[in-house]
Design a protein around this motif. Structure first.
Motif, PDB file in Angstrom:
ATOM      1  N   ASP A  80     -88.894 -17.204-139.096  1.00  0.00           N
ATOM      2  CA  ASP A  80     -87.487 -17.588-139.231  1.00  0.00           C
ATOM      3  C   ASP A  80     -87.077 -17.627-140.701  1.00  0.00           C
ATOM      4  O   ASP A  80     -87.913 -17.840-141.586  1.00  0.00           O
ATOM      5  CB  ASP A  80     -87.259 -18.969-138.608  1.00  0.00           C
ATOM      6  N   LYS A  95     -83.436 -22.033-144.321  1.00  0.00           N
ATOM      7  CA  LYS A  95     -82.110 -22.614-144.075  1.00  0.00           C
ATOM      8  C   LYS A  95     -81.760 -23.571-145.215  1.00  0.00           C
ATOM      9  O   LYS A  95     -82.581 -24.385-145.637  1.00  0.00           O
ATOM     10  CB  LYS A  95     -82.073 -23.357-142.740  1.00  0.00           C
ATOM     11  N   GLU A 146     -78.550 -19.014-144.024  1.00  0.00           N
ATOM     12  CA  GLU A 146     -79.901 -18.547-143.732  1.00  0.00           C
ATOM     13  C   GLU A 146     -80.237 -17.414-144.694  1.00  0.00           C
ATOM     14  O   GLU A 146     -79.498 -16.434-144.788  1.00  0.00           O
ATOM     15  CB  GLU A 146     -80.004 -18.071-142.283  1.00  0.00           C
TER      16      GLU A 146
END
Length: 295
Positions: A154, A157, A195
């Motif tokens: 991922d 963030k 992000e």
């Protein structure tokens, strides 16, 4: 203590004061000089750092409002567990490039100094500039040479607090500052969250020029004001004209009444007239009996 000794003490105090004053007035005019200073400050202030412990870096008074923190991690720990701190979330499966046994993550919040070091043409920054930087770490230096991230999971963030309320009225864009001075834009995935897949410096921006709804509102307001002024002027002129017409009618009625009174006077005899104020009244001429002389 002799006079010579007092002069030596005074000279030392003056030198120390001058040195601290110069350091306080020292500025870091560009991004590169600021990055170099932050790295040097972290190395000088934090001795024998423990792995996995987050340290806050003290900054001089001319950088008040800026916050900097560093943490040394094992590469395997960053890969397996990631790292969460304040406004930053570094997920697992992040690898340093080139590969390092230990790496240092430096977090920057430039706060009210953001606009001094960064700007986005034709845009307004509505949040502070945040930086997440990776450095190699050695036994002798907490922060060594800059390295890069490779993200296999991922994205990173970053949560931004708004520094400008205009960011609530319009949807900001994520802005990334590249090393060559360019700015790249990207939409937010969540409100005030960016992000990212690279280390660097980021912020939120909105276009500086008016938005279409603002243009419509301003145009509508100008039209409303113009029509209001025009309507007021027409209404005022209409009232003045109506007042003059009514005044003329009243004067005409009075004149007709006076003429009728003169005509209906006794014996249809016309009298002289005289004015009292604005009223015309009949006037009878006086006839005096001539006196007769007696013998």
């Amino acid at each position: 203590m002799g006079l010579h000794r007092w002069w030596q003490v005074t000279l030392v105090i003056v030198c120390l004061f001058s040195s601290s004053l110069v350091e306080g007035l020292k500025t870091y005019s560009d991004r590169k000089s600021l990055d170099s200073f932050l790295r040097m400050q972290a190395n000088e202030e934090i001795k024998n750092p423990k792995t996995g412990v987050l340290y806050n870096v003290s900054l001089p008074s001319n950088l008040t409002g800026m916050e900097v923190s560093v943490v040394r991690l094992r590469s395997f720990s960053l890969w397996s567990r990631g790292m969460n701190y304040s406004f930053f979330n570094l997920p697992p499966r992040i690898m340093s490039r080139p590969s390092q046994k230990r790496i240092t993550i430096l977090y920057e919040n430039l706060g009210n100094c953001s606009s001094h070091y960064y700007n986005v043409p034709n845009h307004t920054m509505v949040a502070p500039v945040f930086g997440v930087m990776a450095y190699s770490s050695s036994e002798s230096a907490l922060v060594d040479e800059k390295i890069n991230f490779t993200i296999h999971g991922d994205p990173i963030k970053i949560w931004f607090p708004l520094a400008d309320e205009r960011g609530r009225n319009h949807t900001p864009l994520c802005a990334k500052f590249t090393d060559n001075g360019l700015v790249k834009f990207k939409n937010m995935t969540k409100p005030y969250v960016c992000e990212v897949h690279r280390q660097g410096h980021y912020t939120l921006v909105i276009p500086s020029f008016p938005f279409p709804d603002e243009l419509h509102t301003h145009s509508h307001g100008r039209r409303f004001t113009t029509w209001w002024v025009l309507g007021f002027a027409i209404g005022f002129i209409g009232l003045v004209v109506l007042g003059l017409i009514l005044l003329a009618l009243v004067m005409e009625v009075k004149k007709r009444k006076i003429r009728k009174m003169e005509k209906n006077s006794a014996g249809e005899e016309l009298f002289d007239t005289f004015w009292i104020g604005e009223t015309k009244l009949p006037l009878a001429s006086s006839i005096r009996t001539q006196p007769i002389l007696e013998n």
